[in-house]
Design a protein around this motif. Sequence first.
Motif, mmCIF file in Angstrom:
data_model
loop_
_atom_site.group_PDB
_atom_site.id
_atom_site.type_symbol
_atom_site.label_atom_id
_atom_site.label_comp_id
_atom_site.label_asym_id
_atom_site.label_seq_id
_atom_site.Cartn_x
_atom_site.Cartn_y
_atom_site.Cartn_z
ATOM 1 N N TYR A 1 -3.661 9.559 46.062
ATOM 2 C CA TYR A 1 -3.075 9.929 47.341
ATOM 3 C C TYR A 1 -4.183 10.537 48.200
ATOM 4 O O TYR A 1 -5.061 11.232 47.686
ATOM 5 N N TYR A 2 -4.138 10.260 49.500
ATOM 6 C CA TYR A 2 -5.181 10.725 50.402
ATOM 7 C C TYR A 2 -4.576 11.677 51.435
ATOM 8 O O TYR A 2 -3.770 11.274 52.266
ATOM 9 N N GLY A 3 -4.986 12.947 51.364
ATOM 10 C CA GLY A 3 -4.544 13.932 52.341
ATOM 11 C C GLY A 3 -5.523 13.957 53.497
ATOM 12 O O GLY A 3 -6.729 14.150 53.292
ATOM 13 N N LEU A 4 -5.036 13.758 54.708
ATOM 14 C CA LEU A 4 -5.890 13.708 55.892
ATOM 15 C C LEU A 4 -5.844 15.053 56.608
ATOM 16 O O LEU A 4 -4.798 15.472 57.101
ATOM 17 N N ARG B 1 -7.650 3.902 59.870
ATOM 18 C CA ARG B 1 -7.257 3.742 61.269
ATOM 19 C C ARG B 1 -6.966 5.092 61.920
ATOM 20 O O ARG B 1 -7.426 5.388 63.021
ATOM 21 N N LEU B 2 -6.175 5.912 61.222
ATOM 22 C CA LEU B 2 -5.800 7.196 61.791
ATOM 23 C C LEU B 2 -7.004 8.128 61.888
ATOM 24 O O LEU B 2 -7.156 8.862 62.871
ATOM 25 N N SER B 3 -7.867 8.089 60.877
ATOM 26 C CA SER B 3 -9.064 8.929 60.900
ATOM 27 C C SER B 3 -9.923 8.606 62.110
ATOM 28 O O SER B 3 -10.415 9.511 62.803
ATOM 29 N N ASP B 4 -10.102 7.333 62.368
ATOM 30 C CA ASP B 4 -10.909 6.902 63.511
ATOM 31 C C ASP B 4 -10.290 7.378 64.828
ATOM 32 O O ASP B 4 -10.976 7.894 65.710
ATOM 33 N N ASN B 5 -8.967 7.220 64.944
ATOM 34 C CA ASN B 5 -8.281 7.647 66.174
ATOM 35 C C ASN B 5 -8.363 9.156 66.381
ATOM 36 O O ASN B 5 -8.616 9.635 67.497
ATOM 37 N N LEU B 6 -8.166 9.921 65.305
ATOM 38 C CA LEU B 6 -8.181 11.376 65.408
ATOM 39 C C LEU B 6 -9.572 11.902 65.753
ATOM 40 O O LEU B 6 -9.724 12.808 66.566
ATOM 41 N N ILE C 1 -2.651 16.495 58.570
ATOM 42 C CA ILE C 1 -1.820 15.594 59.362
ATOM 43 C C ILE C 1 -0.783 14.899 58.498
ATOM 44 O O ILE C 1 0.365 14.706 58.894
ATOM 45 N N GLY C 2 -1.173 14.505 57.292
ATOM 46 C CA GLY C 2 -0.242 13.801 56.416
ATOM 47 C C GLY C 2 -0.936 13.387 55.137
ATOM 48 O O GLY C 2 -2.128 13.641 54.924
ATOM 49 N N THR C 3 -0.177 12.733 54.248
ATOM 50 C CA THR C 3 -0.681 12.209 52.981
ATOM 51 C C THR C 3 -0.366 10.726 52.931
ATOM 52 O O THR C 3 0.750 10.306 53.241
ATOM 53 N N TYR C 4 -1.341 9.929 52.514
ATOM 54 C CA TYR C 4 -1.199 8.479 52.566
ATOM 55 C C TYR C 4 -1.622 7.841 51.249
ATOM 56 O O TYR C 4 -2.453 8.376 50.516
ATOM 57 N N GLN C 5 -1.044 6.673 50.964
ATOM 58 C CA GLN C 5 -1.459 5.888 49.806
ATOM 59 C C GLN C 5 -2.297 4.691 50.241
ATOM 60 O O GLN C 5 -3.162 4.240 49.502
ATOM 61 N N GLU C 6 -2.038 4.173 51.434
ATOM 62 C CA GLU C 6 -2.751 3.001 51.911
ATOM 63 C C GLU C 6 -4.037 3.428 52.608
ATOM 64 O O GLU C 6 -4.014 4.130 53.618
ATOM 65 N N GLN D 1 -13.951 17.471 62.878
ATOM 66 C CA GLN D 1 -14.332 16.906 61.594
ATOM 67 C C GLN D 1 -13.103 16.434 60.837
ATOM 68 O O GLN D 1 -12.087 17.122 60.797
ATOM 69 N N VAL D 2 -13.194 15.260 60.242
ATOM 70 C CA VAL D 2 -12.093 14.718 59.444
ATOM 71 C C VAL D 2 -12.443 14.886 57.969
ATOM 72 O O VAL D 2 -13.501 14.452 57.514
ATOM 73 N N THR D 3 -11.552 15.538 57.233
ATOM 74 C CA THR D 3 -11.737 15.727 55.799
ATOM 75 C C THR D 3 -10.611 15.023 55.058
ATOM 76 O O THR D 3 -9.446 15.094 55.465
ATOM 77 N N VAL D 4 -10.960 14.336 53.983
ATOM 78 C CA VAL D 4 -9.957 13.645 53.177
ATOM 79 C C VAL D 4 -9.920 14.267 51.792
ATOM 80 O O VAL D 4 -10.955 14.381 51.121
ATOM 81 N N GLN D 5 -8.749 14.696 51.393
ATOM 82 C CA GLN D 5 -8.554 15.218 50.037
ATOM 83 C C GLN D 5 -7.992 14.094 49.178
ATOM 84 O O GLN D 5 -6.932 13.540 49.483
ATOM 85 N N VAL D 6 -8.715 13.729 48.132
ATOM 86 C CA VAL D 6 -8.252 12.680 47.219
ATOM 87 C C VAL D 6 -7.562 13.337 46.036
ATOM 88 O O VAL D 6 -8.178 14.112 45.296
ATOM 89 N N LYS D 7 -6.291 13.061 45.870
ATOM 90 C CA LYS D 7 -5.515 13.619 44.761
ATOM 91 C C LYS D 7 -5.098 12.480 43.838
ATOM 92 O O LYS D 7 -4.618 11.444 44.308
ATOM 93 N N VAL D 8 -5.303 12.647 42.541
ATOM 94 C CA VAL D 8 -4.866 11.657 41.560
ATOM 95 C C VAL D 8 -3.725 12.270 40.768
ATOM 96 O O VAL D 8 -3.911 13.217 40.008
#
Length: 227
Positions: A191-194, A166-171, A155-160, A178-185
Amino acid sequence: MRRIFFTLSLFFLFIVSFAQVQTGKASFYADKFDGVTTASGEKYRHNKFTGAHKSLPFGTKVRVTNLANNKSVEVKINDRGPWVEGRIIDLSKAAAEELGFVNLGVADVKIEIIDAGDGKTSDPGRPIDHVMVEEKEFYEFEITRYTPKGYGVQIGTYQELVNLMRLSDNLKNSYKKQVTVQVKVINGVKYYGLILGKFSSRPKAEEFREELRIKFPDAFIVEYNRL
């Protein structure tokens, strides 16, 4: 660059601090002030994204949105003002250009605090008028670190992290996926890829992406083992 994946479901408690929101008129510094020392001790530069506020601590980062065109910009508070009736923030010229109101002189805006900084200030400031305080938000998630396989739709990449929660809960509630978050440093910054869904084949992921097109036109398919 490090990458970590985790899934979100119930049971992890996350508390979002309240946010201050203020609406009013914004103006911007005249060119003659370029190089002048601000109340924080920093020099004003018209090409930097800074602003003056009557009471927010120096170093506070705020998001300013032009209510006429919905354009937004993030600025750091490093000065005091404005002292004109009805105005709530003075912006650098660069910030005003980003919001599209240089030719108008003033604009109706909304201010949202996104980073309170270190909370330090060199003067007592003045009270903020007409501040709305949002209620605290509570989220419960169970976080599992794992190595995903197959395909998903990013869906997108976020820093906050707040926006991510919020978006994870809504989706999760809207699409039952299933919601997966990719954490990139990258260079020390997280950065958090949703990513939504876990599909065994690309055609199935493409079918789901089409379902998301209207609300998320920039969504794209990812193959987990290639991330």
